[in-house]
Design a protein around this motif. Structure first.
Motif, PDB file in Angstrom:
ATOM      1  N   SER A   1      16.585  -8.363  16.588  1.00  0.00           N
ATOM      2  CA  SER A   1      15.630  -7.254  16.578  1.00  0.00           C
ATOM      3  C   SER A   1      15.101  -6.998  15.171  1.00  0.00           C
ATOM      4  N   ILE A   2      16.028  -7.054  14.193  1.00  0.00           N
ATOM      5  CA  ILE A   2      15.615  -6.824  12.797  1.00  0.00           C
ATOM      6  C   ILE A   2      14.628  -7.883  12.355  1.00  0.00           C
ATOM      7  N   ILE A   3      14.911  -9.150  12.742  1.00  0.00           N
ATOM      8  CA  ILE A   3      14.004 -10.247  12.365  1.00  0.00           C
ATOM      9  C   ILE A   3      12.638 -10.046  13.025  1.00  0.00           C
ATOM     10  N   GLY A   4      12.660  -9.619  14.293  1.00  0.00           N
ATOM     11  CA  GLY A   4      11.399  -9.386  15.006  1.00  0.00           C
ATOM     12  C   GLY A   4      10.576  -8.292  14.362  1.00  0.00           C
ATOM     13  N   TYR A   5      11.279  -7.195  14.018  1.00  0.00           N
ATOM     14  CA  TYR A   5      10.579  -6.104  13.345  1.00  0.00           C
ATOM     15  C   TYR A   5      10.027  -6.549  11.992  1.00  0.00           C
ATOM     16  N   SER A   6      10.791  -7.350  11.290  1.00  0.00           N
ATOM     17  CA  SER A   6      10.351  -7.830   9.965  1.00  0.00           C
ATOM     18  C   SER A   6       9.101  -8.688  10.085  1.00  0.00           C
ATOM     19  N   ILE A   7       9.098  -9.535  11.127  1.00  0.00           N
ATOM     20  CA  ILE A   7       7.929 -10.388  11.329  1.00  0.00           C
ATOM     21  C   ILE A   7       6.709  -9.535  11.646  1.00  0.00           C
ATOM     22  N   LEU A   8       6.877  -8.526  12.485  1.00  0.00           N
ATOM     23  CA  LEU A   8       5.759  -7.641  12.822  1.00  0.00           C
ATOM     24  C   LEU A   8       5.234  -6.910  11.594  1.00  0.00           C
ATOM     25  N   ILE A   9       6.187  -6.451  10.768  1.00  0.00           N
ATOM     26  CA  ILE A   9       5.789  -5.746   9.539  1.00  0.00           C
ATOM     27  C   ILE A   9       5.020  -6.678   8.609  1.00  0.00           C
ATOM     28  N   LEU A  10       5.506  -7.926   8.489  1.00  0.00           N
ATOM     29  CA  LEU A  10       4.842  -8.898   7.620  1.00  0.00           C
ATOM     30  C   LEU A  10       3.438  -9.220   8.139  1.00  0.00           C
ATOM     31  N   VAL A  11       3.345  -9.376   9.468  1.00  0.00           N
ATOM     32  CA  VAL A  11       2.034  -9.636  10.065  1.00  0.00           C
ATOM     33  C   VAL A  11       1.097  -8.462   9.819  1.00  0.00           C
ATOM     34  N   PHE A  12       1.624  -7.243  10.011  1.00  0.00           N
ATOM     35  CA  PHE A  12       0.811  -6.041   9.791  1.00  0.00           C
ATOM     36  C   PHE A  12       0.334  -5.960   8.342  1.00  0.00           C
ATOM     37  N   LEU A  13       1.296  -6.218   7.418  1.00  0.00           N
ATOM     38  CA  LEU A  13       0.933  -6.181   6.005  1.00  0.00           C
ATOM     39  C   LEU A  13      -0.088  -7.248   5.660  1.00  0.00           C
ATOM     40  N   GLY A  14       0.069  -8.436   6.283  1.00  0.00           N
ATOM     41  CA  GLY A  14      -0.892  -9.520   6.040  1.00  0.00           C
ATOM     42  C   GLY A  14      -2.283  -9.146   6.511  1.00  0.00           C
ATOM     43  N   VAL A  15      -2.344  -8.586   7.731  1.00  0.00           N
ATOM     44  CA  VAL A  15      -3.645  -8.149   8.258  1.00  0.00           C
ATOM     45  C   VAL A  15      -4.239  -7.066   7.385  1.00  0.00           C
ATOM     46  N   LEU A  16      -3.370  -6.116   6.959  1.00  0.00           N
ATOM     47  CA  LEU A  16      -3.837  -5.022   6.107  1.00  0.00           C
ATOM     48  C   LEU A  16      -4.393  -5.552   4.788  1.00  0.00           C
ATOM     49  N   LEU A  17      -3.673  -6.531   4.205  1.00  0.00           N
ATOM     50  CA  LEU A  17      -4.140  -7.118   2.944  1.00  0.00           C
ATOM     51  C   LEU A  17      -5.481  -7.836   3.125  1.00  0.00           C
ATOM     52  N   VAL A  18      -5.616  -8.530   4.258  1.00  0.00           N
ATOM     53  CA  VAL A  18      -6.881  -9.221   4.530  1.00  0.00           C
ATOM     54  C   VAL A  18      -8.009  -8.212   4.671  1.00  0.00           C
ATOM     55  N   LEU A  19      -7.750  -7.124   5.404  1.00  0.00           N
ATOM     56  CA  LEU A  19      -8.759  -6.085   5.575  1.00  0.00           C
ATOM     57  C   LEU A  19      -9.136  -5.454   4.231  1.00  0.00           C
ATOM     58  N   LEU A  20      -8.084  -5.150   3.426  1.00  0.00           N
ATOM     59  CA  LEU A  20      -8.345  -4.571   2.116  1.00  0.00           C
ATOM     60  C   LEU A  20      -9.138  -5.532   1.232  1.00  0.00           C
ATOM     61  N   PHE A  21      -8.843  -6.829   1.353  1.00  0.00           N
ATOM     62  CA  PHE A  21      -9.562  -7.848   0.575  1.00  0.00           C
ATOM     63  C   PHE A  21     -11.043  -7.864   0.950  1.00  0.00           C
ATOM     64  N   PHE A  22     -11.310  -7.835   2.265  1.00  0.00           N
ATOM     65  CA  PHE A  22     -12.703  -7.839   2.719  1.00  0.00           C
ATOM     66  C   PHE A  22     -13.436  -6.559   2.311  1.00  0.00           C
TER      67      PHE A  22
END
Length: 268
Positions: free
Chosen positions: A7-28
């Motif tokens: 569960s912790i690994i799953g949550y971590s992956i979701l957080i990383l994906v969210f942060l990645g998307v957020l960074l991409v959005l902020l970049f654009f």
């Protein structure tokens, strides 16, 4: 059942994906804002340049040779003192009309050829009176030119004619003549030539240098600067050349040739 570690690994992956998307959005968002700032700065620079060109053109147009005004008023005073009422009234009427044309045309980017020729006529008539008929002039117009529809940048030809008189004919012995020729080239282009039979470029420069005249004309520099701004404005493509007629065709005098190509006409 899922293990806590899974569960912790799953949550971590979701957080990383969210942060990645957020960074991409902020970049654009950053790129878009940067591009907008660049565009705004570029447009502001262009607008400032246009405003600067307009101001400089207006300043150049508003220039009126103070020596011409002074000499004209002195000539009017002279005829009044001589009790030559008819000549003084005629002179004053022409001078008044010319001043109105100066002030009117100086507020406009261009005038019709008809208006330009009218101004030149008034100016040359005044100079002819001032020099007591020792100056002749002729204005030739190509019949293919539409004097009412064809436009020309305002306050550009008269200073050249004035320079021809003051620095070409003034030093000439005997009578002198100025000829202004308007030639049709094609639907978008015409040529104006200002010709005098004065002392010529070389002699004029020598005389101005020898007497260290503070009133020596800088018309060539002003002309070059004015043409530069006209060409930069995008409305006109103006070419010019100065010809020493003694070298080119074996006659005394100077010829200034301006060729006007109109890109578009911006109504005043």
């Amino acid at each position: 059942m899922h293990s806590p570690e899974g569960s912790i690994i799953g949550y971590s992956i979701l957080i990383l994906v969210f942060l990645g998307v957020l960074l991409v959005l902020l970049f654009f968002v950053f790129i878009n804002r940067k591009n907008k700032l660049v565009r705004d700065n570029f447009e502001a620079t262009i607008q400032n340049q246009k405003r600067q060109h307009d101001l400089e053109l207006k300043a150049l147009r508003s220039q009126m040779n103070p020596h011409f005004v002074h000499n004209s008023l002195n000539a009017i005073q002279y005829y009044i003192q001589q009790n030559d009422v008819e000549t003084s009234e005629n002179y004053l009427a022409k001078f008044s009309k010319l001043m109105r044309q100066f002030f009117d045309y100086s507020r406009r980017k261009s005038v019709s050829l008809s208006e330009e020729i009218s101004l030149l006529e008034n100016y040359l008539q005044i100079e002819k009176l001032r020099f007591e008929e020792k100056i002749e002039y002729e204005i030739k117009v190509d019949p293919e030119l539409d004097l009412e529809e064809e436009q020309i940048p305002s306050m550009l030809i008269q200073p050249l004619v004035e320079n021809a008189i003051n620095h070409g004919l003034f030093h000439k012995k005997g009578n002198g003549k100025v000829t202004v020729i308007f030639n049709f080239i094609n639907a978008n282009c015409f040529k104006v030539s200002v010709i005098d039979n004065g002392v010529g470029l070389k002699k004029s420069k020598e005389l101005n240098t020898s007497i260290k005249s503070q009133n020596a004309s800088h018309s060539s520099e002003v002309l070059t600067e004015r043409i530069h701004f006209l060409n930069e404005s995008g409305s006109w493509n103006v070419c010019h050349k100065m010809i020493d007629r003694s070298i080119e065709i074996g006659e005394t005098g100077t010829e200034i040739v301006l060729e006007f190509n109109q890109n578009y006409y911006d109504k005043n």
